[in-house]
Design a protein around this motif. Structure first.
Motif, short mmCIF file in Angstrom:
data_model
loop_
_atom_site.label_atom_id
_atom_site.label_comp_id
_atom_site.label_asym_id
_atom_site.label_seq_id
_atom_site.Cartn_x
_atom_site.Cartn_y
_atom_site.Cartn_z
N SER A 257 45.41 43.53 45.54
CA SER A 257 44.28 43.35 44.27
C SER A 257 44.18 44.80 43.55
O SER A 257 44.00 45.64 44.33
CB SER A 257 43.15 42.53 44.64
OG SER A 257 42.39 42.41 43.67
N TRP A 258 44.29 44.49 42.34
CA TRP A 258 44.04 45.81 41.46
C TRP A 258 42.58 46.18 41.63
O TRP A 258 42.19 47.34 41.68
CB TRP A 258 44.46 45.42 40.23
CG TRP A 258 45.90 45.58 39.85
CD1 TRP A 258 46.67 44.65 39.16
CD2 TRP A 258 46.89 46.66 39.93
NE1 TRP A 258 47.76 44.68 38.92
CE2 TRP A 258 48.29 46.19 39.54
CE3 TRP A 258 47.00 47.81 40.65
CZ2 TRP A 258 49.44 46.79 39.59
CZ3 TRP A 258 47.97 48.58 40.82
CH2 TRP A 258 49.39 48.06 40.11
N VAL B 78 50.73 43.47 44.56
CA VAL B 78 49.68 42.71 44.07
C VAL B 78 50.36 41.52 43.34
O VAL B 78 49.87 40.34 43.37
CB VAL B 78 49.10 43.54 42.82
CG1 VAL B 78 48.31 42.83 41.88
CG2 VAL B 78 48.60 44.82 43.32
N LYS C 34 39.67 44.49 43.17
CA LYS C 34 38.65 44.32 44.21
C LYS C 34 38.72 45.43 45.23
O LYS C 34 39.61 46.03 45.34
CB LYS C 34 38.93 42.95 44.88
CG LYS C 34 38.93 41.73 43.79
CD LYS C 34 39.47 40.37 44.64
CE LYS C 34 39.26 39.41 43.45
NZ LYS C 34 39.73 38.02 44.15
N THR D 257 38.64 50.56 44.67
CA THR D 257 39.64 49.61 44.61
C THR D 257 41.16 50.33 44.45
O THR D 257 41.12 51.77 44.35
CB THR D 257 39.70 48.92 43.01
OG1 THR D 257 39.77 49.82 42.14
CG2 THR D 257 38.31 48.14 42.96
N ASP E 124 41.41 43.89 51.45
CA ASP E 124 42.94 43.64 51.80
C ASP E 124 43.23 44.54 53.03
O ASP E 124 44.14 44.13 53.75
CB ASP E 124 43.78 44.04 50.54
CG ASP E 124 43.58 43.08 49.38
OD1 ASP E 124 43.34 42.03 49.63
OD2 ASP E 124 43.55 43.63 48.27
#
Length: 603
Positions: free
Chosen positions: A116-117, A110, A119, A140, A124
Motif C-alpha cells: 500500500s502507498w 501496490v 498505510k 508508509t 504489509d
C-alpha cells in the motif's frame, strides 16, 4: 550516490521545483514542431568547450523527442588513459537514477495489492522494524520513497562494504530519526535498499530479477545490468578519472561497486540507447511499443508532491524545489521539468524530461570536478530546443568551482592550527588497538602497521596517526577523506571506546571484549546467591545476559569487561569482580569509588 566527502555520501539530488508552478505559460509553445538538427546547431562546439574548460574526460548526451531517440552522441573519452571514446552504447553507472526503477517496481506491487502507498508499511511487512513504535505505526511506502521519514543518511553503514540487503533491512531498527516524520527532506539510501528487500519478499524473486522481468526486458534495455561482470563483458564502459585537488592532473580512480544490498538505491548500469527506451515509456504514460509496461497510476503516484527542498541562495532561475517519489519537478522557465541525478565517485548522470514538450534528455559526465555539468548541459539542451536564450550556467558554476577549490586548499593548509604540540597518548599504544563496535555501523579495527597505526572500517583502510592527547587522525585522502577518532577512558582508567564523526553526527564505538567472556556456557559458572552482612544478592542468566538482583532494587545487567570482571551497564563507575578457586566461584566483589564490598557465594 556521490562521494564528495567521506562524511557527506549521497546519491545526488538535482534541481527541482514545486509542480504547482508547472501551469505557468511556457515561453514557447509545443504546438510548433522542433527542428532538432537546426536547434542543436553549435552544440558540438559547446560540448567540446565544456570538456576543456572543466578538464572533463568525457560526456554522453541523448535526446528523446516525440517518442524517438533523435540525438545520441559522446564527447571525449570513456577511458581517458587509453583514449577510448564515449559512445551511445557506453555503460555508465546511473547511481541514484536507479531509484525510480525501484519506486516503479514497488508501485507494481501496490497495483497487485501486495503493498500500500499510504498505510503503515509494517502492516504489509511485519518483519520490518524502525527505531521506535511511533515510526512502526506511521511510516508508509510513500514516506520511504520520498525521503520524508526523518531518518538521515547513515551512508557509512554501507560505504566500501559487502553488506547484503537483508543485513541492511535488519539494521533499520538502529537508525534513530533526526527529525519528526514528514517535516524535513532527508535523503536515505538505506531505505531504498530496504524497499528492494521488500520487493523481493513480496514478489518471491530477487530485486534484480524483478526489475529485469518487469521493466528492463519489456523495454528492450538489453545491455542494462546490475552485474559488474556483465558490464565488463561489453567492453564499452566508463573508467572514471578525477582531477587532482591541487592541480589539473587527471588520474584514474577505481570503479566503485557497492554490495548487492545497495542495488535498489543505485546499482543499475545503462547507456544512452537503453535509457532512451525508459524515457520513451515515462513520457508515454508507461507505454512502450504499444504495450503498457508501467501502470499509468504508478507513474502518477511518483509525481505526487512530497516535501519542498531549500532554494539556492545564489541563483534565482530555479526555485521551490519539490521531491515526489524518486523524482523531482521544477518549472524551468515556464516548462515543467522532471528530473533526478545520480552520482558515484567519478561518474555522474542526470535523466530528465519536459513531458508537456515531449522532450527527454539524458546526460552522463565523467569526473567529480565536472559533475555539475549534468545540470549545465541539461539546461542548455532544453534552452536550445525550445528556442530560449542560453543561461550562462557554465561560466557561473566554473567560477564557483575555482573559488571552492581555492578555499579547500587554503582550509587544508590550516588543518593543524588547533593541534596542541608536545602531547602524548595517556596509555601505551597497545591499549588503543583492537575491534570497536557500533550498531548499525559494525566494527572499526585499529591495528599496528609497521611503526604506525591503521584504521579499517569495512573495506575502507587508512593510516592513523597521533594528533594530540588521545586523539588520532587518518590521512586526509582526496578520495576517501579524513577521520578523527577521540578515545575515551572509563572510570577504571581503561580505554573503552572512541567517538568518531560519521555521516551527520558523532558516533560512539565500544571496545569489543573477548567473545568468550560473553559465552552463555561460561557465564553459567557465575550464577548463584552471594551474601554479606545479611544481604543476599542473586546472579542469574536471563536471555543469555548475566544480571545481578539486589533486594529492593531493579535488576542490573553485568557487561563482560575482562576475565571474571564485569561492569554494571547502568553505572560505568562500578565493576563487579568474581573470585575463583580451583575453577569454582567463591565470591563476588563490587568495586567503586566508595570502596570494595565482597559477598561470599552461598553453597
Amino acid at each position: 550516490m556521490k562521494l564528495s566527502s567521506p562524511k557527506t555520501l549521497f546519491f545526488a539530488l538535482t534541481l527541482v521545483v514545486n509542480t504547482a508552478f508547472a501551469q505557468e505559460k511556457a515561453e514557447t509553445s509545443e504546438a510548433k514542431p522542433i527542428n532538432i538538427e537546426k536547434q542543436l546547431k553549435g552544440f558540438d562546439d559547446y560540448a567540446n568547450k565544456l570538456l576543456k574548460d572543466w578538464n572533463c574526460p568525457g560526456i554522453g548526451v541523448g535526446v528523446v523527442y516525440k517518442g524517438k531517440l533523435v540525438f545520441a552522441k559522446g564527447y571525449g573519452y570513456r577511458d581517458y588513459g587509453k583514449k577510448l571514446p564515449v559512445t551511445p552504447n557506453t555503460l555508465f553507472q546511473i547511481a541514484s537514477n536507479t531509484k525510480l526503477f525501484t519506486a516503479v517496481s514497488a508501485g507494481m506491487l501496490v497495483d497487485d495489492g501486495k503493498l500500500s502507498w499510504d498505510k503503515p508499511i509494517k502492516n504489509d511487512v511485519p518483519t520490518l522494524n524502525f527505531y521506535n513504535n511511533d515510526l512502526n505505526n506511521t511510516v508508509t511506502l510513500q514516506d520511504m520513497l520520498g525521503h520524508r521519514t526523518g531518518i538521515s543518511r547513515h551512508d557509512m553503514v554501507w560505504f566500501k562494504s559487502n553488506i547484503t540487503g537483508k543485513q541492511i533491512f535488519d539494521k533499520i531498527k538502529y537508525l534513530e530519526p533526526s527529525a519528526p516524520l514528514r517535516t524535513k527532506f532527508l535523503y536515505n539510501n538505506l531505505l531504498f535498499s530496504t524497499i528492494g528487500q521488500i520487493i523481493s519478499q513480496k514478489s518471491g524473486k530477487s530485486y534484480e530479477a524483478f526489475v529485469h522481468e518487469n521493466i528492463l526486458n519489456p523495454l528492450q534495455m538489453t545491455t542494462s545490468t546490475f552485474e559488474e561482470a556483465a558490464m565488463r563483458k561489453t567492453g564499452d564502459f566508463v573508467v572514471p578519472y578525477n582531477e587532482k585537488r591541487d592541480s589539473d592532473i587527471l588520474y584514474e580512480i577505481p570503479i566503485y561497486f557497492d554490495g548487492e544490498g545497495l542495488n535498489p538505491a543505485g546499482g543499475l548500469m545503462s547507456n544512452i540507447n537503453d535509457i532512451s527506451h525508459w524515457l520513451m515509456a515515462l513520457m508515454n504514460d508507461g507505454k512502450y511499443n504499444g504495450k503498457q509496461v508501467i501502470p499509468s497510476d504508478v507513474l502518477k503516484a511518483t509525481l505526487e508532491p512530497g516535501l519542498s527542498l531549500p532554494n539556492s541562495p545564489k541563483y534565482n532561475e530555479i526555485l521551490n524545489a519539490n521531491y515526489g517519489l524518486a523524482r523531482m519537478s521544477v518549472p524551468y522557465r515556464g516548462h515543467l521539468l522532471l528530473m533526478h541525478g545520480g552520482d558515484l565517485n567519478g561518474i555522474h548522470s542526470q535523466i530528465s524530461m519536459m513531458p508537456k514538450d515531449n522532450i527527454g534528455v539524458v546526460v552522463f559526465v565523467i569526473g567529480d570536478q565536472s559533475a555539475v555539468l549534468y545540470n549545465t548541459i541539461t539546461s542548455n539542451v532544453y534552452e536550445r530546443l525550445l528556442g530560449l536564450s542560453q543561461t550562462p550556467w557554465s561560466e557561473r558554476l566554473l567560477k564557483d568551482h575555482i573559488d571552492a577549490k581555492k578555499a579547500d586548499k587554503e582550509a587544508r593548509s590550516k588543518a593543524t592550527n588547533s593541534q596542541i604540540p608536545n602531547t602524548k597518548p595517556s596509555h601505551p599504544i597497545a591499549d588503543y588497538l583492537g575491534d570497536f563496535s557500533n550498531e548499525p555501523y559494525g566494527t572499526i579495527t585499529i591495528s599496528q602497521k609497521d611503526k604506525d597505526l591503521q584504521f579499517k572500517l569495512n573495506n575502507l583502510i587508512l593510516p592513523l596517526h597521533h594528533y594530540h592527547y588521545d586523539r588520532f587522525d587518518t590521512d586526509n585522502d582526496e578520495n576517501l577523506g579524513q577521520y578523527s577518532i577521540n578515545y575515551r577512558t572509563n572510570p577504571q582508567g581503561d580505554i573503552d571506546g572512541f567517538t568518531i564523526s560519521l555521516d551527520e553526527g558523532e558516533v560512539f564505538f565500544n571496545k569489543k571484549v573477548d567473545a568468550n567472556f560473553s559465552n552463555p556456557q561460561k557465564l553459567k559458572i557465575y550464577e548463584g546467591k552471594y551474601e554479606s552482612a545479611g544481604t543476599i544478592v542473586t546472579v542469574a542468566l536471563k536471555n543469555d545476559q548475566l544480571t545481578i538482583s539486589i533486594p529492593g532494587q531493579p535488576d542490573y545487567q553485568l557487561v563482560p569487561y575482562k576475565e571474571n570482571e564485569f561492569k554494571l551497564k547502568e553505572f560505568s563507575d562500578i565493576k563487579v569482580v568474581f573470585k575463583l578457586e580451583n575453577g569454582k566461584v567463591t565470591s563476588v566483589t563490587q568495586v567503586s569509588s566508595t570502596g570494595e564490598f565482597e559477598l561470599k557465594k552461598k553453597e
